[in-house]
Design a protein around this motif. Structure first.
Motif, PDB file in Angstrom:
ATOM      1  N   ASN A 229      24.257 104.268 -27.859  1.00  0.00           N
ATOM      2  CA  ASN A 229      23.906 103.044 -28.573  1.00  0.00           C
ATOM      3  C   ASN A 229      24.402 103.192 -30.007  1.00  0.00           C
ATOM      4  OD1 ASN A 229      22.484 101.737 -26.450  1.00  0.00           O
ATOM      5  ND2 ASN A 229      20.740 103.100 -26.809  1.00  0.00           N
ATOM      6  N   VAL A 230      25.252 102.269 -30.428  1.00  0.00           N
ATOM      7  CA  VAL A 230      25.903 102.386 -31.727  1.00  0.00           C
ATOM      8  C   VAL A 230      25.632 101.133 -32.562  1.00  0.00           C
ATOM      9  CG1 VAL A 230      27.685 103.930 -30.855  1.00  0.00           C
ATOM     10  CG2 VAL A 230      28.057 101.461 -30.791  1.00  0.00           C
ATOM     11  N   GLU A 231      26.128 101.144 -33.783  1.00  0.00           N
ATOM     12  CA  GLU A 231      25.872 100.036 -34.701  1.00  0.00           C
ATOM     13  C   GLU A 231      26.508  98.738 -34.210  1.00  0.00           C
ATOM     14  OE1 GLU A 231      24.441  97.866 -37.847  1.00  0.00           O
ATOM     15  OE2 GLU A 231      23.905  99.911 -37.211  1.00  0.00           O
ATOM     16  N   SER A 232      27.768  98.819 -33.802  1.00  0.00           N
ATOM     17  CA  SER A 232      28.453  97.628 -33.295  1.00  0.00           C
ATOM     18  C   SER A 232      29.696  98.053 -32.518  1.00  0.00           C
ATOM     19  CB  SER A 232      28.854  96.688 -34.438  1.00  0.00           C
ATOM     20  OG  SER A 232      29.827  97.294 -35.268  1.00  0.00           O
ATOM     21  N   VAL A 233      30.179  97.135 -31.695  1.00  0.00           N
ATOM     22  CA  VAL A 233      31.372  97.411 -30.883  1.00  0.00           C
ATOM     23  C   VAL A 233      32.289  96.191 -30.915  1.00  0.00           C
ATOM     24  CG1 VAL A 233      32.278  98.001 -28.607  1.00  0.00           C
ATOM     25  CG2 VAL A 233      30.072  98.917 -29.335  1.00  0.00           C
ATOM     26  N   PHE A 234      33.561  96.428 -31.243  1.00  0.00           N
ATOM     27  CA  PHE A 234      34.588  95.393 -31.088  1.00  0.00           C
ATOM     28  C   PHE A 234      35.431  95.797 -29.889  1.00  0.00           C
ATOM     29  CE2 PHE A 234      38.929  93.929 -31.574  1.00  0.00           C
ATOM     30  CZ  PHE A 234      38.735  92.576 -31.790  1.00  0.00           C
ATOM     31  N   GLN A 235      35.637  94.863 -28.953  1.00  0.00           N
ATOM     32  CA  GLN A 235      36.358  95.179 -27.724  1.00  0.00           C
ATOM     33  C   GLN A 235      37.585  94.287 -27.575  1.00  0.00           C
ATOM     34  OE1 GLN A 235      33.238  94.490 -24.859  1.00  0.00           O
ATOM     35  NE2 GLN A 235      32.562  96.613 -24.927  1.00  0.00           N
ATOM     36  N   SER A 236      38.673  94.887 -27.165  1.00  0.00           N
ATOM     37  CA  SER A 236      39.895  94.139 -26.892  1.00  0.00           C
ATOM     38  C   SER A 236      40.742  94.931 -25.908  1.00  0.00           C
ATOM     39  CB  SER A 236      40.689  93.900 -28.180  1.00  0.00           C
ATOM     40  OG  SER A 236      41.949  93.318 -27.893  1.00  0.00           O
ATOM     41  N   ASP A 237      41.512  94.213 -25.073  1.00  0.00           N
ATOM     42  CA  ASP A 237      42.423  94.908 -24.162  1.00  0.00           C
ATOM     43  C   ASP A 237      43.772  95.188 -24.825  1.00  0.00           C
ATOM     44  OD1 ASP A 237      43.343  92.339 -24.307  1.00  0.00           O
ATOM     45  OD2 ASP A 237      43.649  92.075 -22.152  1.00  0.00           O
ATOM     46  N   ASP A 238      43.917  94.822 -26.095  1.00  0.00           N
ATOM     47  CA  ASP A 238      45.148  95.048 -26.849  1.00  0.00           C
ATOM     48  C   ASP A 238      44.984  96.310 -27.695  1.00  0.00           C
ATOM     49  OD1 ASP A 238      47.364  95.036 -28.491  1.00  0.00           O
ATOM     50  OD2 ASP A 238      47.352  92.861 -28.768  1.00  0.00           O
ATOM     51  N   LEU A 239      45.577  97.413 -27.243  1.00  0.00           N
ATOM     52  CA  LEU A 239      45.427  98.688 -27.941  1.00  0.00           C
ATOM     53  C   LEU A 239      46.031  98.651 -29.337  1.00  0.00           C
ATOM     54  CD1 LEU A 239      46.303 101.068 -24.973  1.00  0.00           C
ATOM     55  CD2 LEU A 239      44.050 100.808 -26.036  1.00  0.00           C
ATOM     56  N   GLU A 240      47.103  97.915 -29.512  1.00  0.00           N
ATOM     57  CA  GLU A 240      47.727  97.829 -30.832  1.00  0.00           C
ATOM     58  C   GLU A 240      46.845  97.078 -31.820  1.00  0.00           C
ATOM     59  OE1 GLU A 240      52.413  97.852 -29.645  1.00  0.00           O
ATOM     60  OE2 GLU A 240      51.120  96.298 -28.819  1.00  0.00           O
ATOM     61  N   LEU A 241      46.101  96.097 -31.340  1.00  0.00           N
ATOM     62  CA  LEU A 241      45.130  95.416 -32.195  1.00  0.00           C
ATOM     63  C   LEU A 241      44.014  96.379 -32.593  1.00  0.00           C
ATOM     64  CD1 LEU A 241      43.915  92.933 -33.554  1.00  0.00           C
ATOM     65  CD2 LEU A 241      42.911  92.300 -31.343  1.00  0.00           C
ATOM     66  N   ILE A 242      43.558  97.179 -31.641  1.00  0.00           N
ATOM     67  CA  ILE A 242      42.536  98.192 -31.944  1.00  0.00           C
ATOM     68  C   ILE A 242      43.027  99.123 -33.048  1.00  0.00           C
ATOM     69  CG2 ILE A 242      41.299 100.189 -31.022  1.00  0.00           C
ATOM     70  CD1 ILE A 242      40.176  97.581 -30.031  1.00  0.00           C
ATOM     71  N   LEU A 243      44.267  99.563 -32.937  1.00  0.00           N
ATOM     72  CA  LEU A 243      44.828 100.470 -33.943  1.00  0.00           C
ATOM     73  C   LEU A 243      44.900  99.788 -35.310  1.00  0.00           C
ATOM     74  CD1 LEU A 243      46.169 103.213 -34.596  1.00  0.00           C
ATOM     75  CD2 LEU A 243      48.366 102.116 -34.083  1.00  0.00           C
ATOM     76  N   LYS A 244      45.323  98.543 -35.368  1.00  0.00           N
ATOM     77  CA  LYS A 244      45.434  97.828 -36.645  1.00  0.00           C
ATOM     78  C   LYS A 244      44.073  97.700 -37.321  1.00  0.00           C
ATOM     79  CE  LYS A 244      49.603  95.142 -35.654  1.00  0.00           C
ATOM     80  NZ  LYS A 244      50.183  93.789 -35.459  1.00  0.00           N
TER      81      LYS A 244
END
Length: 311
Positions: A229-244
């Motif tokens: 359980n963490v503070e927040s989670v952003f999820q996306s199937d775009d790995l390059e967006l995650i990296l940015k």
């Protein structure tokens, strides 16, 4: 009383002979959203298109399409029949193209579905050579769709992360992709030092798993899954967006090591808990068992396997 042998064939269901032109008209109508555009595409007289569809429905024993002045959609039976019809037509088209083009020549269209990262970084680099070798083969790549439904004819082959959905298909293992937790100094500096997995709880995470709850992540460490359980989670199937977003100091990113390596080497990113042995992400190339003998699929699969073997 007759004591002769019973003819067992009388209890077997009678096989029905379908007209391929009727089946092709139906699949084209489902693809284009109407009988009229399907008839135009196949050069079929509009007056006979409706009769062909009715004949096919009579053979199947079910209505395949809802049709009216403002409505055109597949029935449940139509969706089921479309899957099988698409596979049969694809196999026949592959064989006909192979025979008509001559040995060693590939023609037709090959549809590939791949995640953003692998579609661009892998296929984008190597596809030109493949296309030069087979100029009569039209290659269509849809990035960001590694979950394409091959049974519903959304793609011929797909590159997928993980084993989910691979059991009913032929899955050729490409590689195990090492994963890394990373973040910028700007994100980490004002926060408490991270020395163990439990210290991850008060942090924001950027991950590619499109599942679970908004404030829960799963970390696979040495074969075991840890739910946090963490503070927040952003999820996306775009790995390059995650990296940015990770580079923009929006949280701790969980990304492939190959994607983050240059930023780790430059110091723009730092590895979080580098001693953790995160379970690598399995990368597979999948296709339908019924398509295993398709020349274009077999050639493409061998090509991609060779790329990964050399990398």
């Amino acid at each position: 009383m007759f004591h002769g042998k019973t003819n067992k064939r009388t209890s077997e269901p009678k096989m029905r002979d379908f007209s391929l032109s009727d089946v092709r008209l139906f699949t084209k109508a489902a693809q284009l959203g109407g009988l009229t555009p399907a008839a135009d595409a196949l050069s079929v007289p509009k007056a006979s298109a409706s009769r062909q569809l009715q004949r096919l429905e009579a053979m199947v024993g079910h209505q395949l399409l809802h049709r009216g002045s403002t409505r055109f959609a597949l029935t449940e039976e139509g969706r089921e029949f479309l899957v099988a019809a698409g596979q049969v037509l694809s196999i026949l088209d592959d064989v006909m193209l192979s025979l008509s083009s001559g040995a060693g020549t590939l023609a037709g269209r090959l549809r590939v579905a791949a995640p953003h990262y692998y579609g661009r970084e892998l296929l984008g680099v190597h596809l030109p050579d493949f296309m030069s070798a087979y100029p009569q083969l039209e290659v269509v790549v849809e990035t960001g769709n590694d979950r394409a439904d091959l049974f519903r004819d959304e793609a011929d082959v797909a590159i997928r992360r993980g084993r989910e959905g691979c059991d009913e298909m032929v899955a050729r293992h490409l590689k195990n992709e090492p994963m890394v937790l990373c973040a910028t100094a700007d994100y980490l500096a004002p926060r408490q030092a991270i020395e163990s997995v439990s210290d991850l709880a008060p942090h924001a995470f950027l991950v590619s798993e499109i599942e679970g709850r908004k404030k829960e992540i799963s970390l696979s460490i040495t074969g075991k899954t840890h739910r946090l359980n963490v503070e927040s989670v952003f999820q996306s199937d775009d790995l390059e967006l995650i990296l940015k977003l990770t580079l923009a100091a929006k949280g701790i990113g969980l990304v492939p090591l190959s994607l983050a390596r240059s930023h780790l080497d430059s110091g723009a990113l730092s590895s979080v808990l580098p001693a953790l042995k995160l379970t690598p992400q399995e990368i597979n190339l999948v296709y339908l068992p019924s398509r295993r003998h398709s020349p274009k699929i077999k050639t493409f699969v061998d090509y991609v396997l060779n790329i990964f073997k050399q990398s």
